[in-house]
Design a protein around this motif. Structure first.
Motif, PDB file in Angstrom:
ATOM      1  N   ARG A 126       0.835  -1.208   0.000  1.00 58.91           N
ATOM      2  CA  ARG A 126       0.000   0.000   0.000  1.00 58.91           C
ATOM      3  C   ARG A 126       0.870   1.258   0.000  1.00 58.91           C
ATOM      4  O   ARG A 126       0.562   2.239  -0.688  1.00 58.91           O
ATOM      5  N   ILE A 127       1.931   1.230   0.794  1.00 58.92           N
ATOM      6  CA  ILE A 127       2.823   2.394   0.882  1.00 58.92           C
ATOM      7  C   ILE A 127       3.498   2.655  -0.464  1.00 58.92           C
ATOM      8  O   ILE A 127       3.625   3.803  -0.902  1.00 58.92           O
ATOM      9  N   ILE A 128       3.921   1.586  -1.138  1.00 57.01           N
ATOM     10  CA  ILE A 128       4.543   1.739  -2.459  1.00 57.01           C
ATOM     11  C   ILE A 128       3.572   2.392  -3.429  1.00 57.01           C
ATOM     12  O   ILE A 128       3.909   3.330  -4.156  1.00 57.01           O
ATOM     13  N   GLY A 129       2.340   1.894  -3.456  1.00 58.16           N
ATOM     14  CA  GLY A 129       1.331   2.448  -4.354  1.00 58.16           C
ATOM     15  C   GLY A 129       1.032   3.907  -4.057  1.00 58.16           C
ATOM     16  O   GLY A 129       0.942   4.736  -4.969  1.00 58.16           O
ATOM     17  N   TYR A 130       0.885   4.229  -2.775  1.00 49.78           N
ATOM     18  CA  TYR A 130       0.606   5.613  -2.382  1.00 49.78           C
ATOM     19  C   TYR A 130       1.768   6.532  -2.749  1.00 49.78           C
ATOM     20  O   TYR A 130       1.566   7.622  -3.301  1.00 49.78           O
ATOM     21  N   SER A 131       2.986   6.097  -2.471  1.00 46.92           N
ATOM     22  CA  SER A 131       4.170   6.920  -2.745  1.00 46.92           C
ATOM     23  C   SER A 131       4.331   7.192  -4.235  1.00 46.92           C
ATOM     24  O   SER A 131       4.641   8.320  -4.643  1.00 46.92           O
ATOM     25  N   LEU A 132       4.098   6.166  -5.052  1.00 48.47           N
ATOM     26  CA  LEU A 132       4.191   6.350  -6.503  1.00 48.47           C
ATOM     27  C   LEU A 132       3.152   7.341  -7.005  1.00 48.47           C
ATOM     28  O   LEU A 132       3.473   8.258  -7.775  1.00 48.47           O
ATOM     29  N   SER A 133       1.916   7.151  -6.575  1.00 49.71           N
ATOM     30  CA  SER A 133       0.846   8.026  -7.022  1.00 49.71           C
ATOM     31  C   SER A 133       1.099   9.467  -6.585  1.00 49.71           C
ATOM     32  O   SER A 133       0.839  10.415  -7.338  1.00 49.71           O
ATOM     33  N   ARG A 134       1.621   9.634  -5.400  1.00 52.34           N
ATOM     34  CA  ARG A 134       1.906  10.988  -4.902  1.00 52.34           C
ATOM     35  C   ARG A 134       3.077  11.618  -5.664  1.00 52.34           C
ATOM     36  O   ARG A 134       3.056  12.819  -5.976  1.00 52.34           O
ATOM     37  N   SER A 135       4.091  10.813  -5.972  1.00 50.56           N
ATOM     38  CA  SER A 135       5.264  11.364  -6.655  1.00 50.56           C
ATOM     39  C   SER A 135       4.942  11.811  -8.080  1.00 50.56           C
ATOM     40  O   SER A 135       5.612  12.697  -8.625  1.00 50.56           O
ATOM     41  N   TYR A 136       3.916  11.215  -8.696  1.00 56.91           N
ATOM     42  CA  TYR A 136       3.528  11.607 -10.052  1.00 56.91           C
ATOM     43  C   TYR A 136       2.362  12.598 -10.065  1.00 56.91           C
ATOM     44  O   TYR A 136       1.805  12.891 -11.128  1.00 56.91           O
ATOM     45  N   GLY A 137       1.988  13.091  -8.901  1.00 56.52           N
ATOM     46  CA  GLY A 137       0.961  14.124  -8.832  1.00 56.52           C
ATOM     47  C   GLY A 137      -0.455  13.638  -9.000  1.00 56.52           C
ATOM     48  O   GLY A 137      -1.367  14.446  -9.187  1.00 56.52           O
ATOM     49  N   ILE A 138      -0.680  12.329  -8.922  1.00 59.80           N
ATOM     50  CA  ILE A 138      -2.053  11.808  -9.003  1.00 59.80           C
ATOM     51  C   ILE A 138      -2.728  11.973  -7.648  1.00 59.80           C
ATOM     52  O   ILE A 138      -3.799  12.552  -7.529  1.00 59.80           O
ATOM     53  N   THR A 139      -2.081  11.471  -6.631  1.00 59.08           N
ATOM     54  CA  THR A 139      -2.573  11.610  -5.265  1.00 59.08           C
ATOM     55  C   THR A 139      -2.065  12.915  -4.660  1.00 59.08           C
ATOM     56  O   THR A 139      -0.884  13.236  -4.775  1.00 59.08           O
ATOM     57  N   THR A 140      -2.979  13.626  -4.020  1.00 62.68           N
ATOM     58  CA  THR A 140      -2.606  14.868  -3.335  1.00 62.68           C
ATOM     59  C   THR A 140      -2.810  14.749  -1.824  1.00 62.68           C
ATOM     60  O   THR A 140      -2.477  15.664  -1.080  1.00 62.68           O
ATOM     61  N   GLN A 141      -3.349  13.633  -1.392  1.00 59.49           N
ATOM     62  CA  GLN A 141      -3.681  13.447   0.018  1.00 59.49           C
ATOM     63  C   GLN A 141      -2.428  13.405   0.889  1.00 59.49           C
ATOM     64  O   GLN A 141      -1.491  12.665   0.602  1.00 59.49           O
ATOM     65  N   PRO A 142      -2.386  14.177   1.975  1.00 59.92           N
ATOM     66  CA  PRO A 142      -1.233  14.121   2.877  1.00 59.92           C
ATOM     67  C   PRO A 142      -1.170  12.775   3.587  1.00 59.92           C
ATOM     68  O   PRO A 142      -2.167  12.043   3.666  1.00 59.92           O
ATOM     69  N   VAL A 143      -0.004  12.456   4.124  1.00 55.87           N
ATOM     70  CA  VAL A 143       0.199  11.167   4.787  1.00 55.87           C
ATOM     71  C   VAL A 143      -0.811  10.959   5.913  1.00 55.87           C
ATOM     72  O   VAL A 143      -1.361   9.863   6.078  1.00 55.87           O
ATOM     73  N   SER A 144      -1.070  12.007   6.680  1.00 54.62           N
ATOM     74  CA  SER A 144      -1.997  11.875   7.823  1.00 54.62           C
ATOM     75  C   SER A 144      -3.397  11.465   7.359  1.00 54.62           C
ATOM     76  O   SER A 144      -4.036  10.604   7.974  1.00 54.62           O
ATOM     77  N   GLY A 145      -3.863  12.090   6.275  1.00 58.67           N
ATOM     78  CA  GLY A 145      -5.178  11.742   5.755  1.00 58.67           C
ATOM     79  C   GLY A 145      -5.211  10.339   5.183  1.00 58.67           C
ATOM     80  O   GLY A 145      -6.205   9.614   5.335  1.00 58.67           O
ATOM     81  N   TRP A 146      -4.123   9.961   4.522  1.00 60.74           N
ATOM     82  CA  TRP A 146      -4.041   8.619   3.954  1.00 60.74           C
ATOM     83  C   TRP A 146      -4.071   7.567   5.061  1.00 60.74           C
ATOM     84  O   TRP A 146      -4.777   6.551   4.953  1.00 60.74           O
ATOM     85  N   ILE A 147      -3.331   7.807   6.132  1.00 60.58           N
ATOM     86  CA  ILE A 147      -3.320   6.872   7.263  1.00 60.58           C
ATOM     87  C   ILE A 147      -4.705   6.787   7.891  1.00 60.58           C
ATOM     88  O   ILE A 147      -5.176   5.694   8.243  1.00 60.58           O
ATOM     89  N   ARG A 148      -5.374   7.928   8.004  1.00 54.83           N
ATOM     90  CA  ARG A 148      -6.726   7.915   8.569  1.00 54.83           C
ATOM     91  C   ARG A 148      -7.648   7.023   7.740  1.00 54.83           C
ATOM     92  O   ARG A 148      -8.407   6.213   8.289  1.00 54.83           O
ATOM     93  N   ASP A 149      -7.596   7.173   6.412  1.00 52.06           N
ATOM     94  CA  ASP A 149      -8.445   6.352   5.543  1.00 52.06           C
ATOM     95  C   ASP A 149      -8.119   4.870   5.685  1.00 52.06           C
ATOM     96  O   ASP A 149      -9.012   4.016   5.668  1.00 52.06           O
ATOM     97  N   LYS A 150      -6.833   4.543   5.819  1.00 49.81           N
ATOM     98  CA  LYS A 150      -6.452   3.143   5.988  1.00 49.81           C
ATOM     99  C   LYS A 150      -6.982   2.589   7.312  1.00 49.81           C
ATOM    100  O   LYS A 150      -7.390   1.424   7.382  1.00 49.81           O
ATOM    101  N   LEU A 151      -6.983   3.421   8.347  1.00 47.15           N
ATOM    102  CA  LEU A 151      -7.517   2.982   9.640  1.00 47.15           C
ATOM    103  C   LEU A 151      -9.031   2.798   9.574  1.00 47.15           C
ATOM    104  O   LEU A 151      -9.579   1.872  10.190  1.00 47.15           O
ATOM    105  N   VAL A 152      -9.699   3.668   8.809  1.00 43.42           N
ATOM    106  CA  VAL A 152     -11.135   3.481   8.602  1.00 43.42           C
ATOM    107  C   VAL A 152     -11.377   2.181   7.845  1.00 43.42           C
ATOM    108  O   VAL A 152     -12.287   1.407   8.184  1.00 43.42           O
ATOM    109  N   ASP A 153     -10.558   1.928   6.808  1.00 43.45           N
ATOM    110  CA  ASP A 153     -10.631   0.648   6.086  1.00 43.45           C
ATOM    111  C   ASP A 153     -10.527  -0.524   7.057  1.00 43.45           C
ATOM    112  O   ASP A 153     -11.294  -1.487   6.981  1.00 43.45           O
ATOM    113  N   PHE A 154      -9.532  -0.419   7.941  1.00 40.65           N
ATOM    114  CA  PHE A 154      -9.289  -1.503   8.897  1.00 40.65           C
ATOM    115  C   PHE A 154     -10.496  -1.706   9.805  1.00 40.65           C
ATOM    116  O   PHE A 154     -10.938  -2.832  10.034  1.00 40.65           O
TER     117      PHE A 154
END
Length: 424
Positions: A126-154
Motif C-alpha cells: 500500500r505504501i509503495i502504491g501511495y508513494s508512486l501516485s503521490r510522486s507523479y501528482g495523481i494523489t494529493t492526500q497528505p500522509v496523515s489523511g491517507w493513514i486515517r483512511d487506511k484505519l477506517v478501512d481496517f
C-alpha cells in the motif's frame, strides 16, 4: 512435521520471489500507450495529446501499477500461508484458550489478530502504491489523511469480517450443506451492503453535499428528466484534497441511489463534458446495471461458496492437522477461508471485468445517444487520460484482470465513429 512446514514455507517464498521478478519483467516490457497503426496520428493516439514528458511518466507509472496489481493478490495469499504454515493461527487460538476466555471474547480477539496481521503485512505494498501516485501528482492526500483512511478501512473490514466469520463458523459447526446456507444468508447481506454503502460507509471517507452550481444541477436534472429518471438532486464529493484524478459514479439501491460527481471533475471539465459523464451514469440507471450488479454479486457468491466450500472442506481434512486445525469450524482455519476466497475472486476477475466493460460500453453508447452528439467526448477522455497518466491501450492480460472499463483508446474510437455516422 515442523521441518515439513518449514520446507513448504521456503518453497512458497522462492516461488513468490520468482513470480515477482517475472511480473516486473512483464510490466516493464509490455510498454503502455502502444496503439494499433490504424489509430496512430488520430485523436486516440496519446502521442497527439500527451507531451513527451507525460508519455514517459505514463510508461513508468503504468509499469509500476501493473506490477503492484499483479503482486497484490499473491502478496495477500502469502500472508495467509504464513499464518497457517508458520503456526501463528494455531498459536493465537491456543494462547487465547489457555487464558480461559469465553468464546464470545476469544473469537473477536482472534479475528482482530488475523485482521491486524494481514493489515500490517500488506502495508508495504500500500505504501509503495501511495508513494508512486503521490510522486507523479495523481494523489494529493497528505500522509496523515491517507493513514486515517487506511484505519477506517481496517475498522470497517474488521467489523464485517467479525460478523461474517462468526455466522459462517457457527453454520459450519452445524454441519450439512453449510455452504448453501451461507449463500442464502449472503443474499440479504449483499443487498443490504449495496444499500448502505452511499449513505453510511462512503461519508466516513469524504464529504458529500448537493452540487454547488445550481445552473449546472438544473441542466443535469433536465437531462435526467429526458431519460425518465426521477432525480431531484446531484451530489458533489470533495476529492480534491486527496487526488487530481477525475471521476463520477452512480451507487446505491432504491432510495439510497446517488449520482455523484467528484469536485475535481467539476474543476477540470467543461459543461458539455460533464453532461456526457452524467448521461453515462444515467445510462447505468436506465439499463438497470445496479440491479444487475446485485444479481451478479449474488451469483458470484454462489460460485465462490460452492467451489470454495468444497475446497475448504477438502483442504481442512487433508492438511488441517499439519496446521493445527481441529476441524472446519475451528477458528484457526480462518486464514484458510480467507485464502480460498481471495484466490477464487482473483481467478474470476476476467469474467467479472468483461461483464463490467460491457456495461460501461453500453452506458457510453447510451450517453452519446441521449446527448445526440459526441462533442466533448474525445476531449473529456483525453483530459482524464492525461490527469491519470493512464495507459491508452493496456496489454491483453492487464485488460483481462485489471480493466473494469473500456480503454481510453476504445472510448475515443467509439466517439469518433458516432460523430462520423451522425455527420452523414
Amino acid at each position: 512435521m515442523y521441518s515439513r512446514q518449514k520446507s513448504i514455507l521456503k518453497s512458497v517464498l522462492v516461488l513468490f520471489v520468482l513470480y515477482a521478478v517475472a511480473m516486473a519483467v512483464f510490466a516493464w516490457y509490455t510498454s503502455p500507450n502502444n496503439v494499433p497503426s490504424a489509430y496512430q496520428g488520430t485523436a486516440a493516439d496519446p502521442a497527439t495529446f500527451f507531451t513527451p514528458g507525460q508519455l514517459h511518466d505514463s510508461q513508468t507509472l503504468n509499469a509500476a501499477r501493473v506490477w503492484i496489481f499483479f503482486m497484490s493478490a499473491p502478496w495477500e495469499w502469502l500472508i495467509y500461508v504464513l499464518l497457517l504454515a508458520g503456526g501463528l493461527s494455531r498459536y493465537w487460538r491456543d494462547a487465547l484458550e489457555r487464558r480461559g476466555l469465553p468464546i464470545y471474547i476469544r473469537f473477536p480477539l482472534f479475528v482482530l489478530l488475523v485482521q491486524g496481521a494481514s493489515f500490517l503485512l500488506y502495508m508495504p505494498l500500500r505504501i509503495i502504491g501511495y508513494s508512486l501516485s503521490r510522486s507523479y501528482g495523481i494523489t494529493t492526500q497528505p500522509v496523515s489523511g491517507w493513514i486515517r483512511d487506511k484505519l477506517v478501512d481496517f475498522g470497517i473490514g474488521y467489523v464485517i469480517m467479525l460478523a461474517v466469520s462468526a455466522v459462517a463458523f457457527w453454520i459450519i459447526s452445524r454441519g450439512g450443506r453449510w455452504w448453501l446456507k451461507l449463500w442464502l444468508l449472503s443474499i440479504p447481506f449483499t443487498v443490504f451492503m449495496m444499500y448502505v454503502q452511499p449513505v453510511i460507509i462512503d461519508p466516513l471517507y469524504n464529504d458529500y453535499y448537493r452540487l454547488k452550481d445550481p445552473v449546472l444541477e438544473k441542466h443535469i436534472l433536465d437531462l435526467a428528466k429526458r431519460a425518465d429518471i426521477p432525480a431531484d438532486r446531484v451530489y458533489e464529493v470533495d476529492m480534491s484534497t486527496k487526488t487530481n484524478a477525475l471521476n463520477a459514479y452512480v451507487t446505491g439501491l432504491g432510495s439510497s441511489l446517488r449520482i455523484v460527481l467528484w469536485d475535481t471533475t467539476l474543476k477540470k471539465l467543461d459543461e458539455k463534458e460533464i453532461l456526457l459523464i452524467m448521461a453515462h451514469e444515467m445510462g447505468h440507471y436506465v439499463k438497470h446495471h445496479l440491479e444487475w450488479s446485485a444479481v451478479g454479486a449474488v451469483g458470484g457468491s454462489f460460485v465462490l461458496l460452492s467451489v470454495g466450500g468444497w475446497l475448504y472442506a477438502r483442504i481442512a481434512r487433508r492438511r488441517g492437522a499439519g496446521w493445527g486445525i481441529r476441524g472446519p469450524s475451528d477458528m484457526a482455519a480462518l486464514p484458510l477461508a480467507l485464502l480460498l476466497m481471495s484466490v477464487i475472486s482473483f481467478a474470476s476477475l476476467p469474467v467479472s471485468n468483461a461483464i463490467s466493460r460491457n456495461a460501461e460500453s453500453a452506458a457510453d453508447a447510451y450517453a452519446l445517444k441521449l446527448i445526440g452528439s459526441a462533442e466533448g467526448s474525445v476531449t473529456m477522455d483525453q483530459t482524464m487520460a492525461i490527469v491519470s497518466l493512464s495507459d491508452m491501450n493496456p496489454p491483453l492480460l492487464v485488460k483481462w484482470f485489471r480493466s473494469t472499463h473500456p480503454s481510453d483508446m476504445e472510448r475515443i474510437v467509439k466517439a469518433l465513429e458516432f460523430e462520423k455516422q451522425h455527420e452523414q
